[in-house]
Design a protein around this motif. Structure first.
Motif, PDB file in Angstrom:
ATOM      1  N   VAL A 202       0.904  -1.115   0.063  1.00  8.44           N
ATOM      2  CA  VAL A 202      -0.065  -0.051   0.028  1.00  8.44           C
ATOM      3  C   VAL A 202       0.952   1.164  -0.109  1.00  8.44           C
ATOM      4  O   VAL A 202       1.671   1.057   0.476  1.00  8.44           O
ATOM      5  N   CYS A 203       0.443   2.320  -0.776  1.00  8.83           N
ATOM      6  CA  CYS A 203       1.364   3.415  -0.831  1.00  8.83           C
ATOM      7  C   CYS A 203       1.144   4.202   0.682  1.00  8.83           C
ATOM      8  O   CYS A 203       0.328   4.410   0.890  1.00  8.83           O
ATOM      9  N   ALA A 204       2.254   4.445   1.155  1.00 13.03           N
ATOM     10  CA  ALA A 204       2.430   5.177   2.670  1.00 13.03           C
ATOM     11  C   ALA A 204       1.795   6.585   2.409  1.00 13.03           C
ATOM     12  O   ALA A 204       1.414   7.028   3.552  1.00 13.03           O
ATOM     13  N   ARG A 205       1.687   7.158   1.357  1.00 15.46           N
ATOM     14  CA  ARG A 205       1.362   8.618   1.091  1.00 15.46           C
ATOM     15  C   ARG A 205      -0.351   8.349   0.999  1.00 15.46           C
ATOM     16  O   ARG A 205      -0.817   9.430   1.522  1.00 15.46           O
ATOM     17  N   CYS A 206      -0.780   7.996   0.039  1.00 15.03           N
ATOM     18  CA  CYS A 206      -2.263   8.018  -0.458  1.00 15.03           C
ATOM     19  C   CYS A 206      -3.072   6.810  -0.038  1.00 15.03           C
ATOM     20  O   CYS A 206      -4.255   6.652  -0.152  1.00 15.03           O
ATOM     21  N   HIS A 207      -2.121   5.776   0.377  1.00 16.08           N
ATOM     22  CA  HIS A 207      -2.909   4.644   1.036  1.00 16.08           C
ATOM     23  C   HIS A 207      -3.615   3.631  -0.039  1.00 16.08           C
ATOM     24  O   HIS A 207      -4.416   2.743   0.357  1.00 16.08           O
ATOM     25  N   THR A 225       6.504   4.387  -9.319  1.00 14.84           N
ATOM     26  CA  THR A 225       5.919   5.809  -8.922  1.00 14.84           C
ATOM     27  C   THR A 225       4.450   5.554  -8.758  1.00 14.84           C
ATOM     28  O   THR A 225       3.798   4.501  -9.432  1.00 14.84           O
ATOM     29  N   CYS A 226       3.742   6.016  -7.536  1.00 14.67           N
ATOM     30  CA  CYS A 226       2.547   5.511  -7.147  1.00 14.67           C
ATOM     31  C   CYS A 226       1.678   6.178  -8.169  1.00 14.67           C
ATOM     32  O   CYS A 226       1.742   7.433  -8.642  1.00 14.67           O
ATOM     33  N   GLU A 227       0.443   5.520  -8.841  1.00 13.70           N
ATOM     34  CA  GLU A 227      -0.225   5.820  -9.702  1.00 13.70           C
ATOM     35  C   GLU A 227      -1.269   6.908  -9.231  1.00 13.70           C
ATOM     36  O   GLU A 227      -1.892   7.704  -9.724  1.00 13.70           O
ATOM     37  N   GLY A 228      -1.515   6.639  -7.757  1.00 13.64           N
ATOM     38  CA  GLY A 228      -2.574   7.414  -7.243  1.00 13.64           C
ATOM     39  C   GLY A 228      -1.828   8.865  -6.909  1.00 13.64           C
ATOM     40  O   GLY A 228      -2.438  10.054  -7.030  1.00 13.64           O
ATOM     41  N   CYS A 229      -0.458   8.695  -6.356  1.00 13.33           N
ATOM     42  CA  CYS A 229      -0.178  10.161  -6.014  1.00 13.33           C
ATOM     43  C   CYS A 229       1.338  10.683  -6.316  1.00 13.33           C
ATOM     44  O   CYS A 229       1.585  11.680  -5.926  1.00 13.33           O
ATOM     45  N   ALA A 230       1.703   9.745  -7.123  1.00 12.42           N
ATOM     46  CA  ALA A 230       2.895  10.236  -7.986  1.00 12.42           C
ATOM     47  C   ALA A 230       4.217   9.928  -6.704  1.00 12.42           C
ATOM     48  O   ALA A 230       5.355  10.464  -7.087  1.00 12.42           O
ATOM     49  N   ALA A 231       4.006   9.458  -5.468  1.00  8.94           N
ATOM     50  CA  ALA A 231       4.936   9.127  -4.684  1.00  8.94           C
ATOM     51  C   ALA A 231       5.864   8.249  -5.238  1.00  8.94           C
ATOM     52  O   ALA A 231       5.739   7.374  -6.000  1.00  8.94           O
ATOM     53  N   LEU A 232       7.204   8.422  -4.944  1.00  7.27           N
ATOM     54  CA  LEU A 232       8.320   7.554  -5.512  1.00  7.27           C
ATOM     55  C   LEU A 232       8.321   6.063  -4.554  1.00  7.27           C
ATOM     56  O   LEU A 232       8.228   6.353  -3.288  1.00  7.27           O
TER      57      LEU A 232
HETATM   58 ZN   LIG Z   1       0.400   7.142  -3.628  1.00 10.78          ZN
END
Ligand SMILES: [Zn+2]
Length: 240
Positions: A202-207, A225-232
């Protein structure tokens, strides 16, 4: 792209600490303002009680003056009456003196009442002054503590900023550019990391759930890259 996330993780840790310090400094500043606001309100309270005391005191003065005027009027009438020969004039003077006597006794009562008011209010004033003094002393301590905390935070912030500059030079430029782009994006909360581990799935930024494809890439040392929030995205597994 392949990349070693470790220097960037080090940089990120410093940057998050910088953000925390900036927030603490802002809280400290508004805390100090709040202390000053409370101190001003306390001062205002004392001032109001002191002003009320002035009003009560001047009331005493006003009644005393009125009483004095009646006493003077009476003694003047007494002197005049001693020289009056005609009975009817004498009667008038006596009536005037009696009138002054009534005014004098009323005046004495008014002075006493006004003095009682002053006495009662003196207690209120003493209590207000003593609690004001305590508040003032406590305020001085609180302000001193807050200022010391502010100075400590500022010093730490300065040190962190120096550390940040050094840490940034250790990060691959392309990775740094991507990272900074995420941090600069409007939707990015500066409190959150921009480089996060995919290992939880799970993305720690956007979950959001991270597609297996990206998890797999990360495990092979890619910075995805997270497709949800572009986090690396990186994987701890790739660091072993
Ligand atoms: Zn994310």
């Amino acid at each position: 792209m392949k990349g070693d996330p470790r220097p960037l993780l080090a940089l990120q840790a410093i940057e998050l600490e910088i953000v925390r310090h900036q927030e603490l400094l802002a809280e400290n500043a508004s805390g100090q303002q709040e202390i000053m606001r409370q101190a001003a309100a306390e001062q205002q309270k004392l001032l109001a009680v002191e002003q009320q005391m002035e009003r009560f005191r001047s009331e005493v003065g006003r009644h005393e003056q009125a009483l004095k005027n009646h006493e003077e009027a009476k003694s003047k009438l007494l002197k005049q009456s001693a020289t009056i020969k005609k009975n009817d004039e004498y009667q008038v003077a006596m009536a005037q003196i009696a009138e002054q006597d009534r005014a004098i006794s009323k005046g004495e009562e008014a002075v006493l009442l006004a003095m009682e008011q002053v006495e009662k209010h003196q207690k209120v004033l003493d209590e207000t002054r003593s609690s004001h003094d305590q508040f003032k002393a406590a305020t001085a301590v609180r302000i001193r503590e807050a200022q010391a905390e502010h100075a400590r935070l500022e010093q730490e912030l300065g040190e962190l900023q120096t550390q940040r500059t050094t840490a940034a030079t250790a990060v691959e430029p392309e990775l740094l550019r991507r990272y900074e782009a995420v941090r600069a994006s409007r939707t990015h909360s500066k409190r959150l990391p921009a480089l996060v581990s995919v290992d939880g799935g799970v993305c720690a930024r956007c979950h959001r759930q991270i597609p297996n494809k990206h998890c797999e890439e990360a495990r092979h040392g890619e910075i995805a890259t997270c497709e949800g929030c572009a986090a690396l995205l990186y994987s701890e597994a790739a660091l072993q």
